[in-house]
Design an enzyme around this catalytic site. Structure first.
Site, short mmCIF file in Angstrom:
data_model
loop_
_atom_site.label_atom_id
_atom_site.label_comp_id
_atom_site.label_asym_id
_atom_site.label_seq_id
_atom_site.Cartn_x
_atom_site.Cartn_y
_atom_site.Cartn_z
N HIS A 5 72.07 63.87 -34.65
CA HIS A 5 72.14 65.03 -35.54
C HIS A 5 73.11 64.71 -36.66
O HIS A 5 74.12 64.05 -36.45
CB HIS A 5 72.64 66.26 -34.78
CG HIS A 5 72.28 67.55 -35.43
ND1 HIS A 5 73.01 68.08 -36.46
CD2 HIS A 5 71.24 68.40 -35.23
CE1 HIS A 5 72.45 69.21 -36.85
NE2 HIS A 5 71.37 69.44 -36.13
N ASP B 69 65.70 69.84 -30.25
CA ASP B 69 64.29 69.48 -30.01
C ASP B 69 64.04 68.84 -28.66
O ASP B 69 62.89 68.81 -28.20
CB ASP B 69 63.81 68.54 -31.13
CG ASP B 69 63.73 69.28 -32.46
OD1 ASP B 69 64.44 68.91 -33.39
OD2 ASP B 69 62.98 70.27 -32.53
C1 SDX Z 1 66.70 69.24 -36.35
O1 SDX Z 1 70.16 69.73 -39.77
C2 SDX Z 1 69.87 70.57 -38.84
O2 SDX Z 1 70.60 71.48 -38.52
C3 SDX Z 1 68.52 70.31 -38.17
C4 SDX Z 1 68.21 71.14 -36.93
C5 SDX Z 1 68.03 72.62 -37.28
O3 SDX Z 1 68.24 73.46 -36.40
O4 SDX Z 1 67.55 72.91 -38.42
O5 SDX Z 1 69.25 70.99 -35.99
C6 SDX Z 1 66.89 70.70 -36.32
O6 SDX Z 1 66.13 68.72 -37.28
C7 SDX Z 1 67.30 68.41 -35.26
C8 SDX Z 1 67.08 66.87 -35.46
C9 SDX Z 1 65.66 66.53 -35.01
N1 SDX Z 1 65.36 65.11 -35.36
C10 SDX Z 1 65.28 64.18 -34.40
O7 SDX Z 1 65.50 64.38 -33.21
C11 SDX Z 1 64.82 62.82 -34.92
C12 SDX Z 1 65.69 61.72 -34.33
N2 SDX Z 1 67.03 61.82 -34.89
C13 SDX Z 1 67.40 60.96 -35.98
O8 SDX Z 1 66.37 60.65 -36.86
C14 SDX Z 1 68.73 61.34 -36.60
O9 SDX Z 1 69.62 61.54 -35.59
C15 SDX Z 1 68.81 62.51 -37.58
C16 SDX Z 1 67.81 62.40 -38.67
C17 SDX Z 1 68.62 63.78 -36.85
C18 SDX Z 1 70.21 62.51 -38.20
O10 SDX Z 1 70.33 61.29 -38.80
P1 SDX Z 1 71.53 60.87 -39.78
O11 SDX Z 1 72.62 61.86 -39.77
O12 SDX Z 1 70.92 60.52 -41.10
O13 SDX Z 1 72.07 59.60 -39.03
P2 SDX Z 1 71.49 58.12 -39.18
O14 SDX Z 1 69.98 58.14 -39.13
O15 SDX Z 1 72.13 57.51 -40.35
O16 SDX Z 1 71.97 57.45 -37.82
C19 SDX Z 1 73.33 57.00 -37.69
C20 SDX Z 1 73.27 55.91 -36.62
C21 SDX Z 1 72.22 54.82 -36.95
O17 SDX Z 1 72.65 53.64 -36.30
P3 SDX Z 1 73.26 52.44 -37.20
O18 SDX Z 1 72.20 52.09 -38.24
O19 SDX Z 1 74.53 53.03 -37.81
O20 SDX Z 1 73.50 51.34 -36.20
O21 SDX Z 1 72.83 56.48 -35.38
C22 SDX Z 1 71.58 55.92 -35.02
C23 SDX Z 1 70.98 55.32 -36.26
O22 SDX Z 1 70.09 54.26 -35.95
N3 SDX Z 1 70.73 57.03 -34.55
C24 SDX Z 1 69.84 56.93 -33.56
C25 SDX Z 1 69.27 58.21 -33.45
N4 SDX Z 1 69.80 59.02 -34.36
C26 SDX Z 1 70.70 58.28 -35.04
N5 SDX Z 1 69.49 55.90 -32.78
C27 SDX Z 1 68.52 56.14 -31.86
N6 SDX Z 1 67.92 57.35 -31.69
C28 SDX Z 1 68.28 58.39 -32.46
N7 SDX Z 1 67.68 59.57 -32.29
#
Ligand code: SDX
Length: 376
Positions: free
Chosen positions: A259, A313
């Protein structure tokens, strides 16, 4: 000029009185009331009133609100005809986005920005949206539409219109807890989209349509469907470890985790986990819940140190499945609830508007000659 922040990370772009989120401690409050209190004690209709009025309703006010919403379950005839003409393989989120947009054509004054008018339009969209999803799902299954029952609550009526029979109290309450926990969440991507659109003094139908478009994305509301696909791919609890480690190895995101704001477990995930566990046991889906909790255990060990925890989710997928919803209806369910938050933010933006127009940092060339086409 402020520094470039990719994805506007860490930028405060609005003020709101609806949701408070403490990402470090995993706290979510609606107008100061902890989400767990609301999930336990409130109804979805009462929660919507709270978000839109910044206070809980008196009993008489809630009765009036319920009545106003229930008057809006029934779709305009023209819209029912449109739904019945849609291709049965259309995706429900595309249908919802399109039909909410079409509601503007059944409103005699769609562009009014008088706050009282906008509130009534928000009620319109909130009342009609569940009927749009239920009618389309019945259309694609070759079933007749079910007329709404205004004696039923928002949650009961949706499940009734979808399945053609009244839901059990337990199922209706489980669905309602999902609606309460998804209603608002600060300046998430889809809410920001709604605010950006209304900040041009466009209209609420355009703003909510834009928000639905944003929510469909798998990085946002679409993640709950992604979680279910993953749970279906993993054939047994024993396979969870290798499946999750393989995805992490390949740098694939695990849907339902991580998140932008929460660096602790999303409090909504905890509420929905309790619900999912109970529902899974009640509906013979315990294997689904066991796979989910095993995934959480592996992720806790592997990536909790990076602040990656279950988000809203992750357990909503099991909950929606146990309620009997088709997989491609999961994200539309998120949308039905979030119409409350989106509408509340549209009203807040209108009450203190300033056009959103951030800057872009130009990193291209300067003083380039125009070269005639035969010289290129
Ligand atoms: C919702 O914003 C809100 O409030 C949204 C929400 C709402 O109520 O409206 O809460 C609803 O959208 C919840 C999120 C649902 N999405 C997912 O579950 C999709 C999977 N999650 C990721 O795509 C990610 O965690 C995000 C998009 C939710 C947040 O991503 P960020 O803040 O842009 O973080 P990032 O992608 O830059 O990740 C930082 C690090 C990375 O590793 P490095 O490159 O630094 O080594 O964390 C890792 C990412 O690879 N990472 C994950 C991960 N999420 C982040 N690794 C594996 N699995 C994951 N789910």
């Amino acid at each position: 000029m402020a520094e470039f922040s990719k994805g506007l990370e860490g930028i405060i772009a609005a003020q709101t009185q609806m949701s408070f989120i403490n990402g470090q401690e995993g706290i979510l409050e609606y107008v100061g009331i902890p989400i767990g209190e609301l999930a336990t004690n409130s109804t979805f209709e009462e929660t919507v009133f709270l978000l839109w009025n910044k206070r809980l309703p008196k009993a008489s006010e809630l009765d009036t609100f319920n009545k106003q919403l229930r008057e809006r379950y029934a779709l305009p005839a023209g819209l029912q005809n449109r739904l019945a003409s849609l291709p049965t393989n259309a995706q429900p989120m595309h249908v919802l986005r399109t039909m909410v947009s079409a509601l503007a054509m059944h409103d005699s004054d769609p562009n009014s920005l008088e706050i009282d008018d906008v509130r009534l339009k928000a009620l319109n969209i909130l009342g009609h949206a569940p009927s749009i999803v239920a009618c389309f799902d019945r259309h694609r299954r070759g079933l007749n539409f079910i007329d709404p029952d205004p004696s039923l609550s928002f949650s009961e009526n949706f499940l009734y219109m979808l399945n053609g029979e009244k839901p059990t109290k337990a199922m209706a309450r489980a669905f309602e807890i999902c609606m309460i926990t998804h209603a608002d969440h600060g300046l998430n991507n889809s809410t920001f989209a709604a605010r950006v659109v209304i900040s041009t003094l466009s209209d609420i139908y355009s703003a909510i349509t834009a928000a639905i478009g944003s929510l469909r994305g798998p990085l946002h509301g679409g993640a709950n469907e992604g979680v279910m696909h993953m749970l279906n791919e993993i054939k047994s609890v024993e396979e969870v470890e290798s499946h999750v480690l393989g995805k992490l190895e390949r740098k694939e995101k695990i849907m339902g985790f991580g998140h932008r704001v929460y660096k602790a477990k999303d409090p909504r995930a905890s509420e929905l986990q309790t619900l999912a566990k109970q529902l899974a046991e009640d509906t013979g889906n315990s294997a689904l819940y066991e796979k989910s909790s095993k995934i959480e255990e592996v992720m806790e060990r592997e990536v909790a140190s990076k602040g990656i925890y279950p988000n809203v989710d992750f357990y909503s997928a099991t909950t929606y499945h146990c309620i009997g919803l088709a997989l491609d209806l999961f994200t539309p369910m998120f949308a039905l609830s979030r119409i409350a938050g989106w509408s509340g933010h549209v009203i807040e933006q209108l009450e203190d508007n300033r056009l959103f127009r951030p800057a872009a940092d130009y990193i291209g060339p300067h003083e380039q000659p125009y070269v005639a086409i035969d010289k290129r």
